[in-house]
Design an enzyme around this catalytic site. Structure first.
Site: not given
Ligand code: ACO
Length: 402
Positions: A280, A337
């Site tokens: 998140h 979720d």
């Molecule tokens: N699985 C694996 N790796 C992940 C995940 C994940 N679900 N989420 C983040 N990471 C990793 C990224 O690859 C990144 O790693 P790095 O720094 O080595 O490249 C690091 O964690 C940071 O991730 P970002 O993408 O920069 O984080 P951001 O804050 O932009 O994204 C998000 C947040 C979109 C929720 C992300 O965690 C994600 O894609 N999660 C999966 C989708 C999801 O569950 N979305 C629902 C969000 S809650 C909602 O809207 C109700």
């Protein structure tokens, strides 16, 4: 909250903040989140207390008006909403035009956008009366639209709303009842859905809410602004994650249930696979909503007598991720979720409806933010800047010389 924009404006400097991770776009008094401590409060009330004791419409009233309603205020609000649940017969005809396999989120945003053609008295966002009627119409009609989208996909006749029922009961009946057959509401399902809607009701400046505010900042009407928000919610990185989680769990099951192999895939970033329902932008310890929902998932599945192999896979995934350095070091925890899909599935919803349920829950938050934005004297049209990276200047080349 130091407002740096004026200072930067004088210097000609621009800040670049991809994904707005560190940029506040507004001031807001609606929802408070502390991502490090896993705190979420609506208008100051802890989410745990509201989810335990409140109703969804009471929560909607709180978010939109700033205070919990007294008994009379709630009665009037519920009554007003009950009076607007029907769709105009011409709105109903939209559903005939959609392909049967259309995604319900596409139907939802299209029909909500189309409501502004029927309610042209909604086009002045500065008239408090118009704002109230538009908000009431939307709250009343979105469950009907959502249920019709479901029926359309099933090929079943639409079930009209019944105004003697509560908000959640009415929606469940319109969704699952079949004309000429008895339909009995299950209180376990009603209570669980009420709680889930409350947990989704607002989450400050997330992608869809920011979209609603941005569109509304041009003084577009409420229906147009919310329709845009529904589209923003649809994406798998936002509300679409609840559908994506279930598809992920089903995929793992199909491949023999090997959770370790899936986690390896995520860590190796094979095909861009992510652990859906994890991570998140704001919560860096735990998502308080996920904790409530995890407990509810166990309860609901047990009470409905629906043992679910996918729940076992989800528990194993969570267990694994919470002890794995890849997830721990990146502060990736289950979000709202991760467990919702399992509950929705046990209730009988197909995966394509999951994000629609999120939209039903988030609607009061969108309305509250749109209203807060439009009534804020400091509000300006949202208009980000950019860092231009293209060619500086070049001469036009006629087509035969290219
Ligand atoms: N699985 C694996 N790796 C992940 C995940 C994940 N679900 N989420 C983040 N990471 C990793 C990224 O690859 C990144 O790693 P790095 O720094 O080595 O490249 C690091 O964690 C940071 O991730 P970002 O993408 O920069 O984080 P951001 O804050 O932009 O994204 C998000 C947040 C979109 C929720 C992300 O965690 C994600 O894609 N999660 C999966 C989708 C999801 O569950 N979305 C629902 C969000 S809650 C909602 O809207 C109700």
């Amino acid at each position: 909250g130091f407002d740096i924009s004026k200072l930067l404006g004088q210097t000609g400097l621009t800040t670049l903040d991809n994904g707005f991770g560190n940029t506040a776009a507004c001031k807001s008094a609606i929802t408070y989140i502390d991502g490090d401590q896993g705190i979420l409060r609506y208008r100051g009330y802890p989410i745990e207390q509201i989810a335990e004791r409140g109703s969804f419409l009471e929560t909607a009233y709180l978010l939109i008006n700033g205070e919990l309603p007294n008994a009379e205020q709630l009665r009037v609000f519920e009554h007003d909403i009950n009076q607007h649940t029907l769709l105009h017969e011409d709105v109903k005809r939209f559903f005939q035009g959609f392909p049967r396999d259309a995604h319900p989120m596409a139907m939802l945003s299209s029909v909500v956008g189309a409501l502004s053609t029927f309610y042209q008295d909604s086009h002045n966002p500065f008239d408090p009366e118009q704002r109230y009627v538009s908000a009431v119409r939307l709250l009343a009609k979105l469950p009907t639209i959502a249920a019709y989208a479901f029926k359309k996909a099933q090929g079943h006749p639409f079930v009209y709303p019944r105004n003697d029922l509560g908000y959640v009961e009415n929606f469940l009946r319109m969704t699952f009842a079949v004309p000429a057959e008895d339909y009995e509401l299950n209180p376990v399902v009603v209570n669980a859905l009420e709680k889930l809607l409350i947990l989704h009701a607002d989450h400050e400046q997330n992608c869809s809410t920011s979209t609603v505010r941005l569109v509304g900042s041009s003084h577009a009407n409420l229906f147009a602004s919310i329709s845009a928000g529904i589209n923003a919610l649809w994406g798998p990185l936002h509300g679409g994650a609840n559908q994506a989680v279930l598809e992920m769990l089903e995929g793992i099951k199909r491949d023999g249930g090997d959770v370790d192999a899936f986690i390896r895939k995520v860590k190796n970033r094979e095909d861009g696979v992510r652990l859906m329902g994890f991570g998140h932008r704001v919560y860096k310890s735990f998502d308080p909503r996920a904790q409530i929902i995890k407990a509810a998932a166990h309860d609901v599945l047990a009470q409905l007598g629906k043992a679910d192999e996918l729940l076992d896979i989800a528990l194993k995934l969570e267990q694994h991720a919470l002890t794995d350095d890849y997830f721990v070091s990146r502060k990736l925890y289950p979000n709202v979720d991760f467990y919702t899909g399992l509950i929705y599935r046990a209730m009988g919803f197909p995966t394509s409806m999951f994000t629609v349920l999120f939209a039903l829950g988030r609607l009061p938050g969108w309305i509250a933010h749109w209203q807060e934005m439009i009534t804020d004297p400091a509000n300006k049209i949202g208009r980000p800047r950019q860092i231009y990276t293209g060619e500086v200047i070049r001469d036009y080349v006629p087509i035969d010389a290219r």
